[in-house]
Scaffold this motif. Structure first.
Motif, PDB file in Angstrom:
ATOM      1  N   ARG A 186      -0.784   0.896 -17.163  1.00 14.53           N
ATOM      2  CA  ARG A 186      -0.716   1.763 -18.343  1.00 14.53           C
ATOM      3  C   ARG A 186      -1.239   3.180 -18.092  1.00 14.53           C
ATOM      4  O   ARG A 186      -1.476   3.924 -19.018  1.00 14.53           O
ATOM      5  CB  ARG A 186      -1.475   1.144 -19.527  1.00 14.53           C
ATOM      6  N   LYS A 187      -1.473   3.581 -16.864  1.00 16.21           N
ATOM      7  CA  LYS A 187      -2.018   4.916 -16.570  1.00 16.21           C
ATOM      8  C   LYS A 187      -1.035   5.786 -15.794  1.00 16.21           C
ATOM      9  O   LYS A 187      -1.377   6.897 -15.424  1.00 16.21           O
ATOM     10  CB  LYS A 187      -3.328   4.817 -15.773  1.00 16.21           C
ATOM     11  N   HIS A 188       0.152   5.245 -15.493  1.00 16.87           N
ATOM     12  CA  HIS A 188       1.165   5.981 -14.742  1.00 16.87           C
ATOM     13  C   HIS A 188       0.614   6.432 -13.389  1.00 16.87           C
ATOM     14  O   HIS A 188       0.728   7.590 -12.988  1.00 16.87           O
ATOM     15  CB  HIS A 188       1.669   7.189 -15.565  1.00 16.87           C
ATOM     16  N   HIS A 189      -0.063   5.486 -12.730  1.00 19.95           N
ATOM     17  CA  HIS A 189      -0.677   5.803 -11.435  1.00 19.95           C
ATOM     18  C   HIS A 189      -0.385   4.670 -10.450  1.00 19.95           C
ATOM     19  O   HIS A 189      -0.668   3.512 -10.727  1.00 19.95           O
ATOM     20  CB  HIS A 189      -2.196   5.949 -11.587  1.00 19.95           C
ATOM     21  N   MET A 190       0.195   5.034  -9.304  1.00 19.38           N
ATOM     22  CA  MET A 190       0.437   4.075  -8.242  1.00 19.38           C
ATOM     23  C   MET A 190       0.277   4.805  -6.916  1.00 19.38           C
ATOM     24  O   MET A 190       0.809   5.899  -6.743  1.00 19.38           O
ATOM     25  CB  MET A 190       1.832   3.457  -8.343  1.00 19.38           C
ATOM     26  N   LYS A 191      -0.474   4.213  -5.991  1.00 19.74           N
ATOM     27  CA  LYS A 191      -0.699   4.808  -4.675  1.00 19.74           C
ATOM     28  C   LYS A 191      -0.301   3.786  -3.620  1.00 19.74           C
ATOM     29  O   LYS A 191      -0.757   2.643  -3.662  1.00 19.74           O
ATOM     30  CB  LYS A 191      -2.172   5.190  -4.529  1.00 19.74           C
ATOM     31  N   HIS A 192       0.539   4.196  -2.689  1.00 22.39           N
ATOM     32  CA  HIS A 192       1.053   3.286  -1.667  1.00 22.39           C
ATOM     33  C   HIS A 192       0.645   3.817  -0.298  1.00 22.39           C
ATOM     34  O   HIS A 192       0.886   4.975   0.018  1.00 22.39           O
ATOM     35  CB  HIS A 192       2.574   3.193  -1.783  1.00 22.39           C
ATOM     36  N   MET A 193       0.002   2.960   0.519  1.00 19.26           N
ATOM     37  CA  MET A 193      -0.420   3.344   1.867  1.00 19.26           C
ATOM     38  C   MET A 193      -0.072   2.215   2.826  1.00 19.26           C
ATOM     39  O   MET A 193       0.164   1.084   2.413  1.00 19.26           O
ATOM     40  CB  MET A 193      -1.936   3.585   1.916  1.00 19.26           C
ATOM     41  N   GLY A 194      -0.085   2.526   4.110  1.00 18.80           N
ATOM     42  CA  GLY A 194       0.155   1.524   5.137  1.00 18.80           C
ATOM     43  C   GLY A 194      -0.809   1.717   6.294  1.00 18.80           C
ATOM     44  O   GLY A 194      -1.395   2.778   6.461  1.00 18.80           O
ATOM     45  N   HIS A 195      -0.971   0.670   7.103  1.00 22.46           N
ATOM     46  CA  HIS A 195      -1.880   0.731   8.251  1.00 22.46           C
ATOM     47  C   HIS A 195      -1.363  -0.172   9.361  1.00 22.46           C
ATOM     48  O   HIS A 195      -0.911  -1.286   9.105  1.00 22.46           O
ATOM     49  CB  HIS A 195      -3.284   0.281   7.837  1.00 22.46           C
ATOM     50  N   ARG A 196      -1.420   0.315  10.597  1.00 21.02           N
ATOM     51  CA  ARG A 196      -1.104  -0.494  11.775  1.00 21.02           C
ATOM     52  C   ARG A 196      -2.279  -0.413  12.736  1.00 21.02           C
ATOM     53  O   ARG A 196      -2.647   0.664  13.186  1.00 21.02           O
ATOM     54  CB  ARG A 196       0.163   0.019  12.469  1.00 21.02           C
ATOM     55  N   GLN A 197      -2.864  -1.557  13.056  1.00 19.84           N
ATOM     56  CA  GLN A 197      -4.037  -1.610  13.921  1.00 19.84           C
ATOM     57  C   GLN A 197      -3.604  -1.611  15.389  1.00 19.84           C
ATOM     58  O   GLN A 197      -2.727  -2.373  15.782  1.00 19.84           O
ATOM     59  CB  GLN A 197      -4.854  -2.869  13.611  1.00 19.84           C
TER      60      GLN A 197
END
Length: 104
Positions: free
Chosen positions: A80-91
């Motif tokens: 309900r806040k219109h907030h989405m953050k997408h990240m990725g990681h490769r070790q």
């Protein structure tokens, strides 16, 4: 014969000829070196436990390959806040082979 060693902040139980994947090490492919902090050695009935490490003991390893693991997706979402953050990681990792266990 097996030993308990520490590399990359983790402990591993290794034996001669074993291949394993550890955190990235700064050595070239084919380089042979010693991993020094050995916590325990076992040779059949004989068990040697360090306090905290066994002085003079080491495990000789050979670097087989370097690589990167599968991608891990991280999704942060606030409803309900219109907030989405997408990240990725490769070790990054290093594949090594235990060639010899040297007792004290």
């Amino acid at each position: 014969m097996y030993a308990v060693i520490k590399t990359g902040g983790k402990q591993y139980r290794v034996s001669e000829g074993q291949k394993l994947v550890v955190e990235k090490l700064d050595h070239a492919i084919g380089h042979v070196f010693d991993l020094a902090p050995v916590f325990m050695l076992s040779n059949g009935d004989q068990l040697q436990i360090g306090t905290p490490v066994i002085q003079g003991a080491s495990v000789q390893v050979e670097v087989l390959a370097h690589g990167r693991g599968k991608k891990i997706n991280i999704l942060k979402f606030r409803r309900r806040k219109h907030h989405m953050k997408h990240m990725g990681h490769r070790q990054s990792y290093t594949q090594i082979k235990v060639t010899r266990i040297v007792a004290a």
